[in-house]
Enzyme design. Sequence first.
Site, mmCIF file in Angstrom:
data_model
loop_
_atom_site.group_PDB
_atom_site.id
_atom_site.type_symbol
_atom_site.label_atom_id
_atom_site.label_comp_id
_atom_site.label_asym_id
_atom_site.label_seq_id
_atom_site.Cartn_x
_atom_site.Cartn_y
_atom_site.Cartn_z
ATOM 1 N N LYS A 50 0.842 -1.201 0.000
ATOM 2 C CA LYS A 50 0.000 0.000 0.000
ATOM 3 C C LYS A 50 0.875 1.247 0.000
ATOM 4 O O LYS A 50 2.082 1.181 0.238
ATOM 5 C CB LYS A 50 -0.920 -0.009 1.218
ATOM 6 C CG LYS A 50 -0.194 0.021 2.557
ATOM 7 C CD LYS A 50 -1.166 -0.077 3.721
ATOM 8 C CE LYS A 50 -0.415 -0.041 5.052
ATOM 9 N NZ LYS A 50 -1.318 -0.112 6.205
ATOM 10 N N ARG A 149 -10.307 -0.083 14.808
ATOM 11 C CA ARG A 149 -10.023 0.667 13.583
ATOM 12 C C ARG A 149 -10.840 0.110 12.431
ATOM 13 O O ARG A 149 -11.750 0.763 11.934
ATOM 14 C CB ARG A 149 -8.520 0.619 13.265
ATOM 15 C CG ARG A 149 -8.128 1.488 12.082
ATOM 16 C CD ARG A 149 -6.638 1.405 11.777
ATOM 17 N NE ARG A 149 -6.248 0.105 11.270
ATOM 18 C CZ ARG A 149 -5.045 -0.162 10.739
ATOM 19 N NH1 ARG A 149 -4.121 0.785 10.673
ATOM 20 N NH2 ARG A 149 -4.758 -1.371 10.297
ATOM 21 N N TYR A 271 14.092 30.196 9.199
ATOM 22 C CA TYR A 271 12.850 30.903 9.489
ATOM 23 C C TYR A 271 12.749 31.250 10.968
ATOM 24 O O TYR A 271 13.064 30.445 11.846
ATOM 25 C CB TYR A 271 11.645 30.054 9.088
ATOM 26 C CG TYR A 271 11.300 30.134 7.622
ATOM 27 C CD1 TYR A 271 10.854 31.327 7.066
ATOM 28 C CD2 TYR A 271 11.425 29.016 6.806
ATOM 29 C CE1 TYR A 271 10.524 31.396 5.724
ATOM 30 C CE2 TYR A 271 11.099 29.068 5.454
ATOM 31 C CZ TYR A 271 10.653 30.271 4.924
ATOM 32 O OH TYR A 271 10.338 30.346 3.589
ATOM 33 N N MET A 319 10.574 24.086 3.433
ATOM 34 C CA MET A 319 9.871 23.225 2.491
ATOM 35 C C MET A 319 10.830 22.517 1.538
ATOM 36 O O MET A 319 10.666 21.332 1.242
ATOM 37 C CB MET A 319 8.848 24.032 1.683
ATOM 38 C CG MET A 319 8.035 23.175 0.719
ATOM 39 S SD MET A 319 6.878 24.130 -0.284
ATOM 40 C CE MET A 319 5.712 24.667 0.966
#
Length: 376
Positions: A50, A149, A271, A319
């Site tokens: 997956k 779940r 930052y 980023m």
Amino acid sequence: MDSDILDSRTRTTTAKGATGYLTIDLAALGRNYRKLVSMLAPVRAGAVVKADAYGLGAERVAATLYGEGCRHFFVAQFVEAVRLRPTLAHDAQIFVLNGLQPGNEIAGAERGIVPVLNSLAQWRQWSATARMLKRCLPAVLQFDTGMSRLGFPREERAELAAALGDGSNVEILFIMSHLASADDMESDQNGEQLAEMSRIADEFPGLDMSFANSGGVFLGDAYHGVLARPGIALYGGAPNNGEANPMEPVVSLDVAVVQTRTVPAGTKVGYGGAHVTQREMRLATIAAGYADGLPRTLSDRGAVYVNGIRLPIVGRVSMDSVTVDVSALPEGTLTLGSLVEVLGPNQTLEDIAGDAGTISYEILTALGDRYDRQYR
């Protein structure tokens, strides 16, 4: 992106101009699968592929595992099964762990995709589809054994058993559940779930069982059933916390330097000026950030490596970039295009995950698509 089969640590970006090289060792993947097969024998081993095989490329990974004899492949969503189905031979079964959303049943049946049914609602949808198509359709039944779940809850089991007893045009291939704490071999929850699964097996006699995930493989024969479903262990992640990792690493990642500089004490880095240098420092900015799978929580905590030397991250992860302190290296070691090790001999998935305060699964599945991918 496919490319030449080369060790990324011998490369410079002048070869392709890429800002990072993600190397996926398919031979190591195959050896990991064979190791698990040998541990499980005579129980079969499937493979969880997956999330694009945990971010490594489901088509290439599944083809490799098929070549090793794997015939049971598990994805989470229908769209993943649709993409994978044409790449595997007819004798490979693809199971959708989340089951099918309303409207996907006929398309799933036509492609031979097997849903994992988690509720009476999904059971009714699949059974109705079989009646409409006048065919017997395969499925797997998943039961909730304590994770809350996915899977039939206890209160639905009697009605499901009655439906099966009345005859059905759905062929149940096996029953399954998922271990919530298999990565902790000492957890009491493992035994609790095993006991519940044994009760379910008694309620649904004659059906085979699939129970073990990666961690479950190492819990012993009682957890194996007839088909195990390893995932992270295939890709080199540690299956059990606090234990030596018996699996081979499959992934390495090297990222290119964009710029280097020397700054005096008192310089703000990144930052928010969150890091202020306490001394003169040589810095290198590398071309990967949280958009490329390096979590922001690595800020002022994580590191990269060059020649076995740890180079700490300073300031906040951006980023598209990370700044590291390279003062420990001889001046001039790194220049534009030099590669630093993010994943490799000096830093494992678990190392990065620990620094980031997360798990290896999240690191692996978040690796972005801006790296040059090399399969070897």
